[in-house]
Design an enzyme around this catalytic site. Structure first.
Site, PDB file in Angstrom:
ATOM      1  N   GLY A  10       0.804  -1.454  -0.135  1.00 59.36           N
ATOM      2  CA  GLY A  10       0.154   0.320   0.100  1.00 59.36           C
ATOM      3  C   GLY A  10       0.827   0.885  -0.200  1.00 59.36           C
ATOM      4  O   GLY A  10       1.968   1.076   0.241  1.00 59.36           O
ATOM      5  N   GLN A  11       0.195   2.328  -0.403  1.00 64.52           N
ATOM      6  CA  GLN A  11       0.695   3.865  -0.251  1.00 64.52           C
ATOM      7  C   GLN A  11       1.755   3.688   0.962  1.00 64.52           C
ATOM      8  O   GLN A  11       2.792   4.351   1.330  1.00 64.52           O
ATOM      9  CB  GLN A  11      -0.177   5.330  -0.742  1.00 64.52           C
ATOM     10  CG  GLN A  11      -1.428   4.410  -2.415  1.00 64.52           C
ATOM     11  CD  GLN A  11      -1.688   5.999  -2.047  1.00 64.52           C
ATOM     12  OE1 GLN A  11      -1.347   7.314  -2.487  1.00 64.52           O
ATOM     13  NE2 GLN A  11      -3.007   5.716  -2.098  1.00 64.52           N
ATOM     14  N   ASP A  35      -3.083 -11.910   6.937  1.00 65.57           N
ATOM     15  CA  ASP A  35      -4.272 -12.375   5.673  1.00 65.57           C
ATOM     16  C   ASP A  35      -5.165 -11.163   7.015  1.00 65.57           C
ATOM     17  O   ASP A  35      -5.788 -12.247   7.827  1.00 65.57           O
ATOM     18  CB  ASP A  35      -4.915 -13.514   5.240  1.00 65.57           C
ATOM     19  CG  ASP A  35      -6.423 -13.650   4.499  1.00 65.57           C
ATOM     20  OD1 ASP A  35      -6.194 -11.597   4.040  1.00 65.57           O
ATOM     21  OD2 ASP A  35      -6.537 -14.227   4.047  1.00 65.57           O
ATOM     22  N   LEU A  36      -5.700 -10.297   6.282  1.00 66.25           N
ATOM     23  CA  LEU A  36      -7.013  -8.950   6.768  1.00 66.25           C
ATOM     24  C   LEU A  36      -8.085 -10.406   7.410  1.00 66.25           C
ATOM     25  O   LEU A  36      -8.702  -9.435   7.787  1.00 66.25           O
ATOM     26  CB  LEU A  36      -6.657  -7.868   6.979  1.00 66.25           C
ATOM     27  CG  LEU A  36      -5.389  -6.582   7.273  1.00 66.25           C
ATOM     28  CD1 LEU A  36      -3.834  -7.532   7.033  1.00 66.25           C
ATOM     29  CD2 LEU A  36      -6.169  -5.828   7.209  1.00 66.25           C
ATOM     30  N   ALA A  57      -5.495  -2.152   4.898  1.00 68.91           N
ATOM     31  CA  ALA A  57      -7.033  -1.745   5.009  1.00 68.91           C
ATOM     32  C   ALA A  57      -7.400  -1.736   3.825  1.00 68.91           C
ATOM     33  O   ALA A  57      -6.789  -2.387   2.702  1.00 68.91           O
ATOM     34  CB  ALA A  57      -6.742  -0.414   5.384  1.00 68.91           C
ATOM     35  N   THR A  59      -9.385  -0.446   1.185  1.00 68.48           N
ATOM     36  CA  THR A  59      -9.082   0.659   0.789  1.00 68.48           C
ATOM     37  C   THR A  59     -10.065   1.576   0.195  1.00 68.48           C
ATOM     38  O   THR A  59     -10.964   2.297  -0.826  1.00 68.48           O
ATOM     39  CB  THR A  59      -8.167   1.805   0.134  1.00 68.48           C
ATOM     40  OG1 THR A  59      -7.577   0.609  -0.529  1.00 68.48           O
ATOM     41  CG2 THR A  59      -6.998   1.919   1.841  1.00 68.48           C
ATOM     42  N   ASP A  99     -11.113  10.010   7.633  1.00 68.08           N
ATOM     43  CA  ASP A  99     -12.270  11.185   7.508  1.00 68.08           C
ATOM     44  C   ASP A  99     -13.627  10.943   7.402  1.00 68.08           C
ATOM     45  O   ASP A  99     -14.765  11.001   7.666  1.00 68.08           O
ATOM     46  CB  ASP A  99     -11.453  12.459   6.619  1.00 68.08           C
ATOM     47  CG  ASP A  99     -11.738  12.114   4.909  1.00 68.08           C
ATOM     48  OD1 ASP A  99     -13.103  11.892   4.262  1.00 68.08           O
ATOM     49  OD2 ASP A  99     -11.408  11.199   4.569  1.00 68.08           O
ATOM     50  N   TYR A 122     -17.729   1.493   3.906  1.00 72.68           N
ATOM     51  CA  TYR A 122     -16.415   1.770   4.215  1.00 72.68           C
ATOM     52  C   TYR A 122     -15.768   2.641   5.433  1.00 72.68           C
ATOM     53  O   TYR A 122     -15.159   2.373   6.166  1.00 72.68           O
ATOM     54  CB  TYR A 122     -15.371   2.409   2.944  1.00 72.68           C
ATOM     55  CG  TYR A 122     -14.045   2.911   3.031  1.00 72.68           C
ATOM     56  CD1 TYR A 122     -12.918   1.917   2.948  1.00 72.68           C
ATOM     57  CD2 TYR A 122     -13.816   4.757   3.637  1.00 72.68           C
ATOM     58  CE1 TYR A 122     -11.953   2.343   3.887  1.00 72.68           C
ATOM     59  CE2 TYR A 122     -12.585   4.780   3.868  1.00 72.68           C
ATOM     60  CZ  TYR A 122     -11.603   4.098   3.789  1.00 72.68           C
ATOM     61  OH  TYR A 122     -10.507   3.844   3.926  1.00 72.68           O
ATOM     62  N   LYS A 126     -14.332   1.401   9.199  1.00 71.03           N
ATOM     63  CA  LYS A 126     -12.961   1.976   9.929  1.00 71.03           C
ATOM     64  C   LYS A 126     -13.429   2.290  11.446  1.00 71.03           C
ATOM     65  O   LYS A 126     -12.725   2.462  11.848  1.00 71.03           O
ATOM     66  CB  LYS A 126     -13.074   3.395   8.564  1.00 71.03           C
ATOM     67  CG  LYS A 126     -12.081   2.668   7.468  1.00 71.03           C
ATOM     68  CD  LYS A 126     -11.036   2.066   7.615  1.00 71.03           C
ATOM     69  CE  LYS A 126      -9.616   3.098   7.921  1.00 71.03           C
ATOM     70  NZ  LYS A 126      -8.254   2.451   8.417  1.00 71.03           N
TER      71      LYS A 126
END
Length: 284
Positions: A10-11, A35-36, A57, A59, A99, A122, A126
């Site tokens: 991921g980023q 593995d999530l 995550a 995303t 956010d 989503y 979160k």
């Protein structure tokens, strides 16, 4: 300081790997190792470290609308299990949130204790993660951020560059306002906070987003200008660009608490954008 990071491609995870400070060793767990979708396995993988960062995550915001159960396991149950394991071991746990836990109303930046009210799956997933991490009872830091961009993966900057080279004009929503946040800045902030927490600093919920706040259309315009692309950006309202998941109109985050706690100001995303463009030009 030994850091265990959930996430690898991921980023933010990629920037954590690139920006590991001197005196820090970081070990990254990809999907093949943690593995999530298997929260218990994620918890069991926590060992031989001084602090844990969850940079993994679900995303895919729109996809979550159709697969909320899976998204909630990844974004909710998995970090909850990680946090519980860290609490049992006495390890600080840092977790990235969003956010999207807010409803996006108003124009004022959201403070950390503003009531949460996600607009879609989503955001709900979160928020479930936030609630589980806090309920675990350990020393944890939840870092809410917004509009993450980098030279890696799929993000708004890379999409705009691709479309800007293909088209003369683009329509972009202008009524959603927030702070684009370079993934590199998030990585640096996490390392700083992680070190402080290993030395006894408290965690809690914090906000960290780039400055200044801008609309997606305004952001797109500057991307084109900085990249030297002639593509013209035309403003449209969100109602003219329907998506499966409703986006918050107001994504502004009040980041003063994080600055006060860890001495890290909001990063200027314009500088981050120039760095991203430079990296992409070198990779071309």
């Amino acid at each position: 300081m030994r850091v265990l990071v959930f996430g690898q491609t991921g980023q933010v995870a990629r920037e954590l790997a690139r920006r590991c400070p001197a005196g820090v060793t970081a070990r990254f767990l990809g999907r093949d190792q943690a593995d999530l979708m298997d929260p218990a396995a994620c918890a069991a993988a926590i060992a031989d470290c001084d602090v844990v960062i969850n940079a993994a995550a679900w995303t895919a915001v729109d996809k979550a609308e159709a697969e909320e159960t899976a998204a909630t396991v990844v974004n909710g149950a998995a970090p909850t299990a990680m946090a519980a394991r860290c609490a049992a071991l006495g390890l600080p746990f840092l977790h990235i949130s969003t956010d999207y836990v807010f409803d996006g109303t108003g124009e004022a930046p959201f403070i950390t204790d503003h009531p949460t009210a996600p607009l879609g799956a989503y955001g709900r997933s979160k928020l479930a993660g936030e609630q589980g991490v806090l309920a675990a009872g350990g020393r944890s830091l939840i870092l809410r951020t917004s509009w993450v961009v980098s030279a890696h993966g799929a993000n708004f900057v890379k999409t705009m560059l691709r479309l800007g080279r293909e088209r003369d004009t683009l329509t972009v929503v202008a009524d959603q306002i927030g702070g684009p946040t370079p993934a590199g800045a998030i990585a640096d902030a996490l390392y700083t906070a992680a070190k402080a927490m290993t030395q006894g600093a408290p965690g809690g919920i914090h906000h960290f987003a780039g400055a200044p706040d801008i609309s997606w259309a305004g952001f797109a315009r500057l991307i084109m200008a900085r990249a030297g692309l002639a593509c013209q950006i035309h403003d449209i309202p969100s109602s003219a660009y329907p998506t499966p998941a409703k986006r918050p109109l107001n994504s502004r985050l009040d980041c003063t608490g994080f600055t006060a706690a860890f001495g890290i100001p909001r990063p200027d995303w314009r500088t981050g954008l120039d760095e991203i463009l430079q990296e992409l030009s070198h990779a071309a």
